[in-house]
Scaffold this active site. Structure first.
Site, mmCIF file in Angstrom:
data_model
loop_
_atom_site.group_PDB
_atom_site.id
_atom_site.type_symbol
_atom_site.label_atom_id
_atom_site.label_comp_id
_atom_site.label_asym_id
_atom_site.label_seq_id
_atom_site.Cartn_x
_atom_site.Cartn_y
_atom_site.Cartn_z
ATOM 1 N N ASN A 291 5.397 66.290 92.627
ATOM 2 C CA ASN A 291 4.697 65.267 93.410
ATOM 3 C C ASN A 291 3.188 65.407 93.291
ATOM 4 O O ASN A 291 2.450 64.425 93.361
ATOM 5 C CB ASN A 291 5.131 65.322 94.877
ATOM 6 C CG ASN A 291 6.524 64.758 95.067
ATOM 7 O OD1 ASN A 291 7.012 63.997 94.238
ATOM 8 N ND2 ASN A 291 7.185 65.136 96.144
ATOM 9 N N SER B 93 9.986 68.174 101.007
ATOM 10 C CA SER B 93 8.979 68.136 99.954
ATOM 11 C C SER B 93 7.572 68.104 100.541
ATOM 12 O O SER B 93 6.592 68.149 99.800
ATOM 13 C CB SER B 93 9.181 66.889 99.085
ATOM 14 O OG SER B 93 9.045 65.724 99.874
ATOM 15 N N GLU C 13 12.842 72.557 92.957
ATOM 16 C CA GLU C 13 11.635 73.366 93.116
ATOM 17 C C GLU C 13 11.898 74.417 94.206
ATOM 18 O O GLU C 13 12.172 74.068 95.353
ATOM 19 C CB GLU C 13 10.448 72.494 93.536
ATOM 20 C CG GLU C 13 9.998 71.522 92.463
ATOM 21 C CD GLU C 13 8.921 70.564 92.926
ATOM 22 O OE1 GLU C 13 7.980 70.295 92.169
ATOM 23 O OE2 GLU C 13 9.027 70.043 94.067
ATOM 24 N N HIS D 54 13.580 72.425 97.103
ATOM 25 C CA HIS D 54 13.434 70.969 97.066
ATOM 26 C C HIS D 54 14.242 70.338 95.932
ATOM 27 O O HIS D 54 13.932 70.509 94.762
ATOM 28 C CB HIS D 54 11.942 70.613 96.923
ATOM 29 C CG HIS D 54 11.696 69.139 96.780
ATOM 30 N ND1 HIS D 54 10.807 68.612 95.869
ATOM 31 C CD2 HIS D 54 12.253 68.087 97.430
ATOM 32 C CE1 HIS D 54 10.828 67.293 95.973
ATOM 33 N NE2 HIS D 54 11.687 66.954 96.906
#
Length: 243
Positions: free
Chosen positions: A148, A76, A109, A97
């Site tokens: 994130n 990530s 992702e 991810h």
């Protein structure tokens, strides 16, 4: 070991049938070396988050895997453009991810950096769907990807509001939980993941960019220096009873 334990928990909760759990385990095989790579069409790497270790592994996988194989990293934080040139197939190296714990979390992702062939990204999206996941495709590499990055902005704003004396950390957490329906407030989440993790990732981001706006919030730095590292330390933004 770990896979059996996690699947057993899902069976106990009634979210997975016992037969389905056994079928899933039967599809897993383990190896102590990379020999199976020679017959792999798609590899997902999830080793330690150290660039040099990942580059060495991708170079090794590139030598072992068939030419058509796609090499994905679950990272990530390390983008595939920093790994791709360790191989002779940069157009087939990308980020895929998964969110933790992957047996429960649906989102994946898929990041199509500038070096990634569209068909490789499409294959990763299709594979995620076959796994029963919900993939999202990022057409550009950006630090933190989608989730994130958005979550980081929310946490940073919550800390600014706290530092400005607008509300207490508990009030802000309550507002986010009740107003946005998040399962945890931003300060609870930082305590859960680790104050040190939140502080050090922001410090690294600040060092990389030199942007004063990226500087870790003072309230976070203070907790870090006091050793109030969150749940694992028994104290962070909140105090936690020792079990």
């Amino acid at each position: 070991g770990e896979a059996r334990t996690r699947l057993s928990r899902l069976v106990e909760k009634g979210t997975l049938g016992a037969e389905a759990a056994e079928a899933a385990l039967s599809r897993l095989s383990y190896a102590s070396d990379l020999a199976p790579a020679a017959e792999s069409d798609f590899v997902i790497e999830a080793i330690v988050e150290r660039l040099e270790d990942k580059r060495a592994l991708f170079a090794d996988l590139d030598r072992r895997c068939p030419p058509h194989a796609i090499l994905a990293t679950n990272s990530s934080s390390i983008m595939s453009s920093r790994l791709a040139d360790a191989t002779g197939r940069p157009e087939r190296v990308l980020n895929m991810h998964f969110f933790n714990p992957p047996l429960v979390m649906e989102l994946v992702e898929v990041v199509q950096g500038p070096h990634v062939a569209p068909e490789a990204a499409e294959a990763a999206v299709a594979l995620a769907r076959r796994m029963g996941k919900t993939p999202v495709l990022l057409r550009k590499e950006v630090p933190g990807f989608l989730v994130n990055r958005i979550l980081g902005a929310l946490i940073d704003e919550a800390m600014r509001l706290l530092e400005q004396g607008v509300a207490s950390h508990a009030e802000i957490d309550m507002a986010v939980k009740k107003g946005l329906r998040h399962p945890m407030g931003p300060f609870e989440l930082v305590d859960f993941n680790g104050v040190d993790v939140a502080y050090l990732t922001r410090l690294e981001r600040y060092r990389e960019t030199g942007d004063e706006r990226m500087k870790p919030p003072k309230v976070l730095e203070d907790l870090y220096r006091q050793g109030r590292l969150g749940r694992k330390a028994g104290k962070g933004f909140y105090d936690y009873p020792v079990r």
